[in-house]
Scaffold this active site. Sequence first.
Site, PDB file in Angstrom:
ATOM      1  CG  HIS A  24       1.056  -2.734  -0.029  1.00 17.06           C
ATOM      2  ND1 HIS A  24       0.348  -1.582  -0.275  1.00 17.06           N
ATOM      3  CD2 HIS A  24       1.892  -2.895  -1.087  1.00 17.06           C
ATOM      4  CE1 HIS A  24       0.737  -1.075  -1.441  1.00 17.06           C
ATOM      5  NE2 HIS A  24       1.667  -1.849  -1.948  1.00 17.06           N
TER       6      HIS A  24
ATOM      7  CG  LEU B 130      -1.372  -4.697  -4.085  1.00 21.43           C
ATOM      8  CD1 LEU B 130      -0.711  -4.060  -2.881  1.00 21.43           C
ATOM      9  CD2 LEU B 130      -0.376  -5.583  -4.817  1.00 21.43           C
TER      10      LEU B 130
ATOM     11  CD  GLU C 232       5.590   1.358  -2.724  1.00 22.40           C
ATOM     12  OE1 GLU C 232       5.289   0.502  -1.878  1.00 22.40           O
ATOM     13  OE2 GLU C 232       6.762   1.671  -2.980  1.00 22.40           O
TER      14      GLU C 232
ATOM     15  CG  HIS D 174       2.207  -6.834   0.068  1.00 24.86           C
ATOM     16  ND1 HIS D 174       1.307  -7.284  -0.872  1.00 24.86           N
ATOM     17  CD2 HIS D 174       3.247  -6.324  -0.631  1.00 24.86           C
ATOM     18  CE1 HIS D 174       1.791  -7.049  -2.085  1.00 24.86           C
ATOM     19  NE2 HIS D 174       2.969  -6.490  -1.975  1.00 24.86           N
TER      20      HIS D 174
ATOM     21  NE  ARG E  97       8.923  -7.290  -1.131  1.00 18.51           N
ATOM     22  CZ  ARG E  97       8.083  -6.671  -1.984  1.00 18.51           C
ATOM     23  NH1 ARG E  97       8.554  -5.896  -2.941  1.00 18.51           N
ATOM     24  NH2 ARG E  97       6.782  -6.843  -1.866  1.00 18.51           N
TER      25      ARG E  97
END
Lengths: 251, 586
Positions: free
Chosen positions: B233, B243, B246, B356, B391
Amino acid sequence: MSELQQRQIQLEVLRYNPETDTAPRYQTYSVPCLEEWVVLDALNYIKDHLDPTLSYRWSCHMAVCGSCGMMVNGEPKLACKAFIHEYKEGQIKVEPMANFPIERDLVTSVEDFITKLASVKPYLIPKEDKPVSAGEFKQTPAELKKFKQYTLCINCMLCYAACPQYALVPEFLGPAAISMAHRYNQDSRDGGRDQRQEVIASDEGVWECSFVGACSEVCPKHVDPAGALQQIKVASTIDWYKEHLMPWMKK
Amino acid sequence: MEIIKADVAIVGAGGAGLRAAIALAEADPKLRIALISKVYPMRSHTCAAEGGAAGVIKSDDSLDLHFSDTVGGGDWLSDQDAVEYFINEAPKELTQLEHWGCPWSREADGSVAVRPFGGMKIKRTWYAADKSGFHILHTLFQTSLKYPSIQRFDEYYATDLLVEDGRCQGLTALEIRSGEMKQFQAGAVIIAAGGGGKMFPFTTNGNIKTGDGMALAYRAGTPLKDMEFVQYHPTGLPNNGILLTEGCRGEGGVLFNKDGRRYLQDYGMGPETPIGQPVLKTMELGPRDRLSQAFWGEQKKGNTVKTPWGDCVLLDMRHLGEKKIDERLPLVRDLCISYLGMDPVKEPIPIRPVVHYMMGGIHTDVQAATRLPGLFAAGECACVSINGANRLGSNSLTELLVFGRRAALSAIAHLQSNQVPSSDTALAAKAKESQNRIQALFDKSNGTESISGLRQEMMDTMEENVGIYRTGEGLAAACEKIAELRQRYANITLTDKTHVYNTDLMQALELGSMLDCAEAVTVGARDRKESRGAHQRLDFTARDDENLLKHSLAHYHPTEPPRIEYLDVVVTKSKPGVRDYSGAKK
């Protein structure tokens, strides 16, 4: 950006293994901690470098999975959000969460909480039947806001560890379970309040709460369970008046 | 050994496992469902997903666009029949979750809101602020409490599948609180136990993400697919890998290098878009593999910012303003302030790519069935494959739901084939073998290897050689090292020989799972001599559709490296093409 500061901390950790100990004891570990660490990092250091027999729960390290609740210097905290730099003394005391039976070391039993959570029917009981093919229920941002705060509970149980009433009366449903009932009661899509009321307006429900507010103070997600409990008390009182003084009115 | 009988046993109680359990309970209230997890359901790592879940719902969107975004995003390694099923089911599953109470963020008119996400041509990501996975997990967990037929076995660690007469007929699991082994006898087993990002040192993954479910299936003889594809990520906090969704970029956040340049334009994702006006599938809304690769390029060029935690670039969200950040990205703000001492409202946040997600996993067909009859898999531990070589953000939360349910339906179909269970004696003998394997760990007193020591060596190897860009040389070294670590693993010692909540034992078993999975990753990567999606080779820089439009399947061997087999990708309507993330530049 400045270099990372390091400090030697004495971690005084409660140890208890039912197989080998007759009573809980304390063990002190000397850990070289970075100032930016959290208590969980220090525990992981112990586990990896000093003593593989220490047991505790953890996973996300970002205060969302709710695994690592424990008492840090006597206060209920998530170990992953208890920052070393906030502990100016060279010593930190780490104990399992108060008010719960110890399984081993810093691991406490979760069962009582799960049973209580399940008892308040913490799921949507839809006001109207609607098939999935008919699309979503409409809910305005204002309607969402009415309950959103109460959806943020991560089930870490710190509020139970802080609650003086739960300490005295273990049957008390407690802050998180009652807040979750309130969350669904306040949801514009839900019609299940009467079904939940039986449990939450009972003797073990909201009326047990003495409104000390410790639950809201320790909540790492600012859910404000104390606020939820007060709102339920008011609503339940109105129910009582309607039922007993104005029986011709619907609840 | 206590025997627990169920119709279906599910290993893992996160998004996919809970969805499967509910689907089973709804299909037939008489089914006995054993939901087994090494943690309480709400601790599962689904809770850490932030940004949202993709599904076509708005009138400006179409299933075809979701299809082409997903297939292109996956660099054409996705099986297109699986993607087709996935995009069709996605809106139904997300609406179902809404009917179960999920607090999705809303438009002013009360309809569900969607946000832009990387690699998606249209806004189609349903979100609940930046706590989407958390809300999905808790909605599913709480809904599951409605069904008395779902019997939970919280804090049970699955040790081995029971395979007899060529079929999976249950499993053994340790009750962590007592240390006792239990035998689960079941007509079908669903594995939904998540990924194994913890084989890397710098990851968004929680402590529990140790590849146990993958290893469980792998050791039982069913292959792992496409394990070499590991997603970085692009935006993790530099000190601990937390994290930053996004959604930060979806809402308009931009990336700068040390000179203040929007460097993504130098990596085929430009032209630069004006700040505050993000363009879909362009610049910061490119896919994760490309963004992480661009970071690596900036690092090589010396364009990164030096921090105490290593090289970083800057994620700037200041122009979004406090109100929008608090409404759409409250968790991100809290995480930055708490863990880095920096407020995204006031300053750019240093970030770097972080491990990630694993695109690979237990090989299943579009029905979520593995090659082992009676065994099904869904979620990150599985590889259907909809995600191909990379992904797209917000497809995995939807995948949990779509294929969690699919696995349940396939398990029911398997039960209806009414196969006679193998004899109790045969199954008990298998269970005893598993128990003996654990007991051997307790009995051994002369081990020389430490669990945390081997784990550190594994993580160092993976980080050094199996990162964003890989070389044949580095991968060969990694294969050799992981093989060595697997051998040395036979020599570990338990310090803790007691039974109640023995986390020393848990860590030993988890390390075993990670090493098995890590070897599948490294060997798969060494043998894939091309660059595709998240697998980039400096010695084979081009995609090779002629020879490698294929899935890799790693077959387990107890002492040797895995045997790799290749399987054609299912292509239905989209021939491999060029991945275009250059927005308006036509």
